[in-house]
Design an enzyme around this catalytic site. Structure first.
Site, PDB file in Angstrom:
ATOM      1  N   GLU A  68       6.714  14.615   5.666  1.00 27.54           N
ATOM      2  CA  GLU A  68       6.712  13.866   6.952  1.00 27.54           C
ATOM      3  C   GLU A  68       8.379  13.932   7.392  1.00 27.54           C
ATOM      4  OE1 GLU A  68       4.244  11.743   7.658  1.00 27.54           O
ATOM      5  OE2 GLU A  68       5.091  10.138   8.705  1.00 27.54           O
TER       6      GLU A  68
ATOM      7  N   GLU B 240       3.836   6.988  -4.119  1.00 26.40           N
ATOM      8  CA  GLU B 240       5.100   7.700  -3.434  1.00 26.40           C
ATOM      9  C   GLU B 240       5.614   6.750  -2.207  1.00 26.40           C
ATOM     10  OE1 GLU B 240       4.028  11.553  -1.722  1.00 26.40           O
ATOM     11  OE2 GLU B 240       3.369  12.315  -3.908  1.00 26.40           O
TER      12      GLU B 240
ATOM     13  N   ARG C 148       0.061  16.707  13.446  1.00 25.12           N
ATOM     14  CA  ARG C 148      -1.228  16.068  13.031  1.00 25.12           C
ATOM     15  C   ARG C 148      -2.314  16.314  14.160  1.00 25.12           C
ATOM     16  NH1 ARG C 148      -2.291  10.212  11.409  1.00 25.12           N
ATOM     17  NH2 ARG C 148      -4.387  10.323  11.248  1.00 25.12           N
TER      18      ARG C 148
ATOM     19  N   ARG D 287       3.842  13.569  10.762  1.00 27.47           N
ATOM     20  CA  ARG D 287       3.446  14.645   9.563  1.00 27.47           C
ATOM     21  C   ARG D 287       3.610  15.808  10.264  1.00 27.47           C
ATOM     22  NH1 ARG D 287      -1.707  12.867   6.575  1.00 27.47           N
ATOM     23  NH2 ARG D 287      -2.061  14.794   5.123  1.00 27.47           N
TER      24      ARG D 287
ATOM     25  N   PHE E 218       5.296  16.257   0.367  1.00 27.28           N
ATOM     26  CA  PHE E 218       4.478  15.651  -0.512  1.00 27.28           C
ATOM     27  C   PHE E 218       3.204  16.349  -0.783  1.00 27.28           C
ATOM     28  CE2 PHE E 218       3.754  13.430   3.606  1.00 27.28           C
ATOM     29  CZ  PHE E 218       2.444  13.813   3.820  1.00 27.28           C
TER      30      PHE E 218
ATOM     31  N   ARG F 288     -10.911  10.675   4.797  1.00 28.69           N
ATOM     32  CA  ARG F 288     -10.199   9.546   4.471  1.00 28.69           C
ATOM     33  C   ARG F 288     -10.925   9.234   3.276  1.00 28.69           C
ATOM     34  NH1 ARG F 288      -6.803   6.508   7.370  1.00 28.69           N
ATOM     35  NH2 ARG F 288      -7.647   7.417   9.426  1.00 28.69           N
TER      36      ARG F 288
ATOM     37  N   LYS G 143       6.467   5.753   1.346  1.00 26.14           N
ATOM     38  CA  LYS G 143       5.671   6.202   2.520  1.00 26.14           C
ATOM     39  C   LYS G 143       6.613   6.145   3.563  1.00 26.14           C
ATOM     40  CE  LYS G 143       1.386   4.940   5.286  1.00 26.14           C
ATOM     41  NZ  LYS G 143       2.228   5.314   6.512  1.00 26.14           N
TER      42      LYS G 143
ATOM     43  N   LYS H  41      -3.096   3.701   1.161  1.00 28.27           N
ATOM     44  CA  LYS H  41      -1.769   3.425   1.630  1.00 28.27           C
ATOM     45  C   LYS H  41      -1.515   1.652   1.492  1.00 28.27           C
ATOM     46  CE  LYS H  41      -3.976   3.567   6.238  1.00 28.27           C
ATOM     47  NZ  LYS H  41      -3.970   4.206   7.502  1.00 28.27           N
TER      48      LYS H  41
HETATM   49  P1  ATP Z   1      -4.102   7.404   9.130  1.00 27.25           P
HETATM   50  O1  ATP Z   1      -2.887   8.522   8.885  1.00 27.25           O
HETATM   51  O2  ATP Z   1      -4.359   6.755   7.918  1.00 27.25           O
HETATM   52  O3  ATP Z   1      -4.847   7.662  10.141  1.00 27.25           O
HETATM   53  P2  ATP Z   1      -1.637   6.484  10.503  1.00 27.25           P
HETATM   54  O4  ATP Z   1      -1.335   7.540  11.210  1.00 27.25           O
HETATM   55  O5  ATP Z   1      -1.486   5.133  11.126  1.00 27.25           O
HETATM   56  O6  ATP Z   1      -2.979   6.202   9.730  1.00 27.25           O
HETATM   57  P3  ATP Z   1      -0.424   5.182   8.504  1.00 27.25           P
HETATM   58  O7  ATP Z   1      -1.417   4.209   8.566  1.00 27.25           O
HETATM   59  O8  ATP Z   1       0.977   4.682   8.634  1.00 27.25           O
HETATM   60  O9  ATP Z   1      -0.569   6.181   9.349  1.00 27.25           O
HETATM   61  O10 ATP Z   1      -0.549   6.180   7.027  1.00 27.25           O
HETATM   62  C1  ATP Z   1      -0.986   7.506   6.901  1.00 27.25           C
HETATM   63  C2  ATP Z   1       0.377   8.411   7.064  1.00 27.25           C
HETATM   64  O11 ATP Z   1       1.288   8.274   6.334  1.00 27.25           O
HETATM   65  C3  ATP Z   1       0.014  10.031   6.748  1.00 27.25           C
HETATM   66  O12 ATP Z   1      -0.977  10.510   8.029  1.00 27.25           O
HETATM   67  C4  ATP Z   1       1.386  10.580   6.547  1.00 27.25           C
HETATM   68  O13 ATP Z   1       1.836  10.899   7.809  1.00 27.25           O
HETATM   69  C5  ATP Z   1       2.308   9.325   6.182  1.00 27.25           C
HETATM   70  N1  ATP Z   1       2.860   9.476   4.892  1.00 27.25           N
HETATM   71  C6  ATP Z   1       4.078   9.133   5.006  1.00 27.25           C
HETATM   72  N2  ATP Z   1       4.684   9.344   3.607  1.00 27.25           N
HETATM   73  C7  ATP Z   1       3.680   9.948   2.797  1.00 27.25           C
HETATM   74  C8  ATP Z   1       3.467  10.293   1.543  1.00 27.25           C
HETATM   75  N3  ATP Z   1       4.403  10.239   0.700  1.00 27.25           N
HETATM   76  N4  ATP Z   1       1.934  10.870   1.248  1.00 27.25           N
HETATM   77  C9  ATP Z   1       1.088  10.801   2.285  1.00 27.25           C
HETATM   78  N5  ATP Z   1       1.226  10.455   3.631  1.00 27.25           N
HETATM   79  C10 ATP Z   1       2.562   9.975   3.820  1.00 27.25           C
END
Ligand code: ATP
Length: 571
Positions: free
Chosen positions: A299, A247, A269, A254, A338, A415, A249, A421
């Site tokens: 998102e 998907e 979040r 979130r 999503f 996690r 990103k 990701k």
């Molecule tokens: P994490 O959420 O893994 O603690 P982070 O907040 O720094 O780390 P990223 O590492 O950028 O975020 O990646 C995870 C986040 O990506 C998710 O928490 C969500 O907010 C976002 N995201 C964006 N698009 C999607 C998608 N299609 N499916 C799931 N998550 C997504």
């Protein structure tokens, strides 16, 4: 009926505060939990975490330090000036209360304290400050010095016993189920329902079987599912067998949208209620989701007036209390949905991802600003790679690869390898970012005198519930950002008990471990100067941005750092 005395709670808090060992804390707490009346387990649980409601609830006692000091002065019949002076010296309302409050005549029950604090939270309107002060001072007047100390700290949100959520959940498992498996079940339930009172009540009333049945409820936020990361994009196929759904990103905020018979609530979040910020998203959900009772996740991303994705930071303009409608049109957003956790009143947590996606497609009418996340599904990593290249062109930051297997459930707060990701930055070498919690600061010299020269940053260790330091951070800030550091990270008097710092790294200023920032790091090394993962350090760290959307417990963990370090040494 028998009630827990507030003095019993204060005594336990005193013991917990004085010990460092997590196991001993669990032992003391579990023994104590066994002795309290079943119908008070919820209020005892909230108060032990220093709160009077769940962490997502909007109940707010609304008394700043100064008001608490006034209540102490009134109860102790002393001049406010004297009390304030003592506070200047001690820097802790708890110690000031302990020092000045005399033994009261009445025995306070935990229930009475809890209910009065709720009463204080509910006071509003004209003269509310005075009413709050009066209610609290009545409690102080009947409290012992020890009770007063913890009461004051709960009111200002600084109980900080060193026994956090995990310790309390584990103690419940030990006290009421006696089985090891229980810890996992209870922890999972807390991710589905982050209300410690509900969990505690269910454990004592219906045991583990009851806890296992706790499911999603519209209006009650669920801890969000998280993604793992890999070192090479091709590693995705090692972790996800069969179909991979890649998907887009999106780099925004979130959001979990709950609809309860058409009444919509949005959660961040951090499980904060952010409904008021996005009237445009709410209106669109009402029009375009064909279900009355659901929980969706997606998102929110800022866009320009042609619908092109814009950087995440622009969303900050929507975090406001006034002129919300004006900014909704000034800073338009898209909501990319999503996932779905509940549809038409039925839980979708234990439905595999392809079924959840199907349901999403069924009930969603895509119409700006509402879209489903764009994706491709394939077993072939080349397809996934070319999709990744495409999405970068669209302004996305990468992809989230999702398992389509039979067990691809929504796993709250976890996690795991069901989501992986892969971001643009991962392709560049040594460009990992870390989400770190500020725990201290060092005074600035020369050009930086009067401000902070560097911040002391920590990871969060969920096993011990402690913040462990990883680096000293001084670069990457603009002059403006540098100047505002002391205001953003005000000094506190003492080292908090949940912050672990090596002797030679003691900061000039302690900071409450409450705020998260994103830091770019060049190299992870072993070092005796830091406590992360018993001695890991990040070299050449650079500030990237503030992560207001993350709570301190959502910071990077020592385990993640070790994993990155290991992967790098094989390069
Ligand atoms: P994490 O959420 O893994 O603690 P982070 O907040 O720094 O780390 P990223 O590492 O950028 O975020 O990646 C995870 C986040 O990506 C998710 O928490 C969500 O907010 C976002 N995201 C964006 N698009 C999607 C998608 N299609 N499916 C799931 N998550 C997504």
């Amino acid at each position: 009926m028998r009630h827990t005395k507030f003095s019993q709670l204060a005594q336990i808090y005193l013991e917990l505060e004085q010990i460092m060992s997590g196991n001993l804390m669990r032992k003391i707490l579990s023994e104590f939990l066994k002795t309290i009346p079943k119908n008070e387990i919820n209020i005892i649980s909230y108060m032990t975490l220093g709160r009077i409601a769940s962490k997502y609830s909007e109940v707010n006692i609304g008394m700043a330090e100064k008001m608490v000091l006034r209540s102490i002065a009134d109860a102790a019949k002393k001049h406010m000036g004297v009390i304030e002076k003592e506070f200047m010296k001690k820097g802790d309302v708890g110690l000031v209360a302990e020092q000045n409050v005399r033994h009261g005549r009445k025995t306070l029950s935990a229930k009475e304290v809890f209910e009065t604090l709720h009463k204080i939270a509910n006071v509003s309107g004209a003269g509310s400050q005075e009413k709050k002060i009066c209610l609290l001072s009545k409690l102080f007047a009947n409290a012992s010095p020890l009770e007063a100390k913890y009461l004051a700290r709960i009111v200002v949100g600084q109980l900080r016993l060193g026994a956090g959520e995990k310790t309390l959940l584990d103690s419940m498992a030990i006290a009421f189920t006696g089985s090891k498996k229980a810890k996992k079940t209870i922890e999972h339930a807390y991710n589905v329902c982050p209300d410690i009172g509900v969990i505690a009540k269910t454990v004592v009333k219906s045991g583990l079987a009851g806890v296992g049945k706790i499911d999603v409820l519209p209006g009650r936020p669920v801890q969000m599912m998280l993604a793992q990361r890999v070192e090479k994009i091709t590693d995705i196929t090692k972790k996800i067998r069969g179909d991979i759904a890649a998907e887009e990103k999106y780099d925004g905020e979130r959001v979990q949208a709950h609809s309860q018979n058409g009444k919509i609530t949005l959660f961040s979040r951090r499980l904060e209620n952010i409904t008021a910020q996005f009237p445009d998203v709410i209106a669109a959900l009402k029009k375009n989701i064909r279900s009355k009772t659901y929980i969706l996740e997606g998102e929110v991303v800022p866009v320009d007036n042609k619908g092109n994705l814009l950087p995440f930071q622009i969303l900050m303009a929507r975090k406001r209390k006034h002129e919300i409608e004006k900014y909704a049109s000034k800073v338009p957003v898209h909501f990319y949905i999503f996932d779905i956790l509940l549809a038409n009143g039925s839980s979708f947590l234990r439905q595999q991802y392809p079924k959840r996606r199907k349901m999403l497609e069924k009930i969603t009418k895509e119409c700006p600003p509402i879209f489903l996340s764009r994706r491709t599904v394939s077993k072939n990593i080349d397809d996934i790679e070319s999709f990744f290249d495409d999405v970068l062109q669209r302004g996305c930051e990468g992809i989230v690869a999702k398992s389509c297997a039979a067990d691809s459930y929504y796993t709250p707060g976890t996690r795991g390898w069901l989501w992986i990701k892969w971001k643009r930055e991962y392709q560049k070498e040594l460009a990992d970012t870390f989400d770190l919690v500020i725990v201290g600061a060092f005074a600035g010299r020369g050009k930086r005198s009067g401000s902070y020269g560097a911040l002391l940053c920590a990871v969060y260790n969920p096993d011990t519930e402690k913040f462990e330091t990883l680096c000293k951070l001084g670069s990457g800030f603009s002059d403006e950002q540098l100047a505002e550091l002391p205001k953003k990270f005000p000094a506190i008097k003492q080292q908090p008990s949940n912050v672990s710092v090596a002797k030679n790294m003691t900061p000039d200023i302690w900071v409450a471990p409450e705020q998260v920032i994103e830091v770019l790091g060049a190299e992870i090394t072993k070092s005796q100067l830091h406590t992360a993962g018993s001695g890991l350090a990040l070299r050449f760290p650079r500030f990237v941005r503030y992560r207001h959307d993350k709570s301190p417990e959502q910071a990077t963990t020592p385990k993640e750092i070790l994993k990155i370090m290991k992967a790098r040494s094989y390069k």
